[in-house]
Design a protein around this motif. Structure first.
Motif, PDB file in Angstrom:
ATOM      1  N   THR A  65       5.359   5.570 -10.775  1.00 60.05           N
ATOM      2  CA  THR A  65       4.987   6.372  -9.462  1.00 60.05           C
ATOM      3  C   THR A  65       3.752   5.913  -8.899  1.00 60.05           C
ATOM      4  O   THR A  65       2.703   6.033  -9.787  1.00 60.05           O
ATOM      5  CB  THR A  65       5.229   7.724  -9.477  1.00 60.05           C
ATOM      6  OG1 THR A  65       6.395   8.333  -9.892  1.00 60.05           O
ATOM      7  CG2 THR A  65       4.597   8.513  -8.169  1.00 60.05           C
ATOM      8  N   ILE A  66       3.239   5.383  -7.682  1.00 62.87           N
ATOM      9  CA  ILE A  66       2.189   5.044  -7.312  1.00 62.87           C
ATOM     10  C   ILE A  66       1.591   6.060  -6.316  1.00 62.87           C
ATOM     11  O   ILE A  66       2.424   6.577  -5.539  1.00 62.87           O
ATOM     12  CB  ILE A  66       2.427   3.694  -6.726  1.00 62.87           C
ATOM     13  CG1 ILE A  66       1.041   3.146  -6.254  1.00 62.87           C
ATOM     14  CG2 ILE A  66       3.486   3.654  -5.277  1.00 62.87           C
ATOM     15  CD1 ILE A  66       0.845   1.623  -5.629  1.00 62.87           C
ATOM     16  N   SER A  67       0.487   6.444  -6.273  1.00 64.29           N
ATOM     17  CA  SER A  67      -0.211   7.243  -5.357  1.00 64.29           C
ATOM     18  C   SER A  67      -1.711   6.978  -5.196  1.00 64.29           C
ATOM     19  O   SER A  67      -2.256   5.837  -5.964  1.00 64.29           O
ATOM     20  CB  SER A  67      -0.221   8.651  -6.215  1.00 64.29           C
ATOM     21  OG  SER A  67      -1.021   8.669  -7.403  1.00 64.29           O
ATOM     22  N   ILE A  91       1.655   0.795  -2.110  1.00 60.56           N
ATOM     23  CA  ILE A  91       1.740   2.113  -1.363  1.00 60.56           C
ATOM     24  C   ILE A  91       0.916   1.738  -0.214  1.00 60.56           C
ATOM     25  O   ILE A  91      -0.105   0.842   0.103  1.00 60.56           O
ATOM     26  CB  ILE A  91       0.680   3.094  -2.174  1.00 60.56           C
ATOM     27  CG1 ILE A  91       0.844   4.478  -1.326  1.00 60.56           C
ATOM     28  CG2 ILE A  91      -0.534   2.777  -2.523  1.00 60.56           C
ATOM     29  CD1 ILE A  91       0.436   5.793  -2.229  1.00 60.56           C
ATOM     30  N   GLY A 147      -0.589   6.205   2.307  1.00 58.41           N
ATOM     31  CA  GLY A 147       0.170   6.714   1.452  1.00 58.41           C
ATOM     32  C   GLY A 147       1.521   7.243   1.634  1.00 58.41           C
ATOM     33  O   GLY A 147       2.247   7.668   0.886  1.00 58.41           O
ATOM     34  N   THR A 204       6.009   3.783   0.138  1.00 63.49           N
ATOM     35  CA  THR A 204       5.822   3.363  -1.181  1.00 63.49           C
ATOM     36  C   THR A 204       7.113   2.507  -1.385  1.00 63.49           C
ATOM     37  O   THR A 204       8.111   3.101  -0.987  1.00 63.49           O
ATOM     38  CB  THR A 204       5.519   4.561  -2.131  1.00 63.49           C
ATOM     39  OG1 THR A 204       6.953   5.329  -2.184  1.00 63.49           O
ATOM     40  CG2 THR A 204       4.585   5.383  -2.225  1.00 63.49           C
ATOM     41  N   TYR A 261       8.974   0.001  -4.720  1.00 62.25           N
ATOM     42  CA  TYR A 261       8.824  -0.291  -6.064  1.00 62.25           C
ATOM     43  C   TYR A 261       9.731  -1.650  -6.402  1.00 62.25           C
ATOM     44  O   TYR A 261      10.852  -1.615  -5.920  1.00 62.25           O
ATOM     45  CB  TYR A 261       9.104   0.727  -6.865  1.00 62.25           C
ATOM     46  CG  TYR A 261       8.477   1.963  -6.753  1.00 62.25           C
ATOM     47  CD1 TYR A 261       8.772   3.061  -5.714  1.00 62.25           C
ATOM     48  CD2 TYR A 261       7.225   2.101  -7.698  1.00 62.25           C
ATOM     49  CE1 TYR A 261       7.815   4.093  -5.769  1.00 62.25           C
ATOM     50  CE2 TYR A 261       6.529   3.264  -7.360  1.00 62.25           C
ATOM     51  CZ  TYR A 261       6.806   4.296  -6.586  1.00 62.25           C
ATOM     52  OH  TYR A 261       6.021   5.478  -6.278  1.00 62.25           O
ATOM     53  N   ALA A 289       4.651  -2.219  -7.682  1.00 55.64           N
ATOM     54  CA  ALA A 289       4.550  -1.043  -6.823  1.00 55.64           C
ATOM     55  C   ALA A 289       3.600  -1.346  -5.689  1.00 55.64           C
ATOM     56  O   ALA A 289       2.414  -2.074  -5.825  1.00 55.64           O
ATOM     57  CB  ALA A 289       4.595   0.133  -7.390  1.00 55.64           C
TER      58      ALA A 289
END
Length: 124
Positions: free
Chosen positions: A69-71, A51, A55, A58, A60, A49
């Motif tokens: 989930t990337i954050s 970002i 932000g 994103t 994947y 993934a």
């Protein structure tokens, strides 16, 4: 010079969850795209993934879409990977990397800095 330190790996049963963290220092973190890659035993490093610096973007790998989930938190210089519904095939060393531009985000050779990695093991 950029330093990246991953944490949060461990042993989990299939179907479980883990949250990986990557702490960054030594650079203007907020302008770097940040990616997660993994390297299963005996295989090459593969994209998981990424970002964008803000932000807002994103992307994947198909194998993790809908489960991971990337954050990021630019105020804390942190990037995270929430991993749900883990499968045995997710077992790997997970690395975070930084690059100045989002282009070619799935190519590990385009990343400028890497952390030391954190082991994730999913038992069946």
């Amino acid at each position: 010079q950029v330093q990246l330190v991953e944490s949060g790996g461990g042993l989990v049963q299939a179907g479980g969850s883990l949250r990986l963290s990557c702490a960054a220092s030594g650079s203007i973190f907020s302008i770097d795209a940040m990616g997660w890659f993994r390297q299963p035993p005996g295989k090459e490093r593969e994209f998981v993934a990424v970002i964008s610096s803000s932000g807002g973007g994103t992307y994947y790998a198909d194998s993790v879409k809908g489960r991971f989930t990337i954050s990021r938190d630019n105020a804390k210089n942190m990037v995270y990977l929430q991993m749900n519904s883990l499968k045995p095939e997710d077992t790997a060393i997970y690395y975070c990397g930084s690059k100045r531009f989002l282009a070619a985000y799935d190519n590990a050779r385009r990343y400028e800095y890497w952390g030391q990695g954190t082991q994730v093991t999913v038992s069946s």
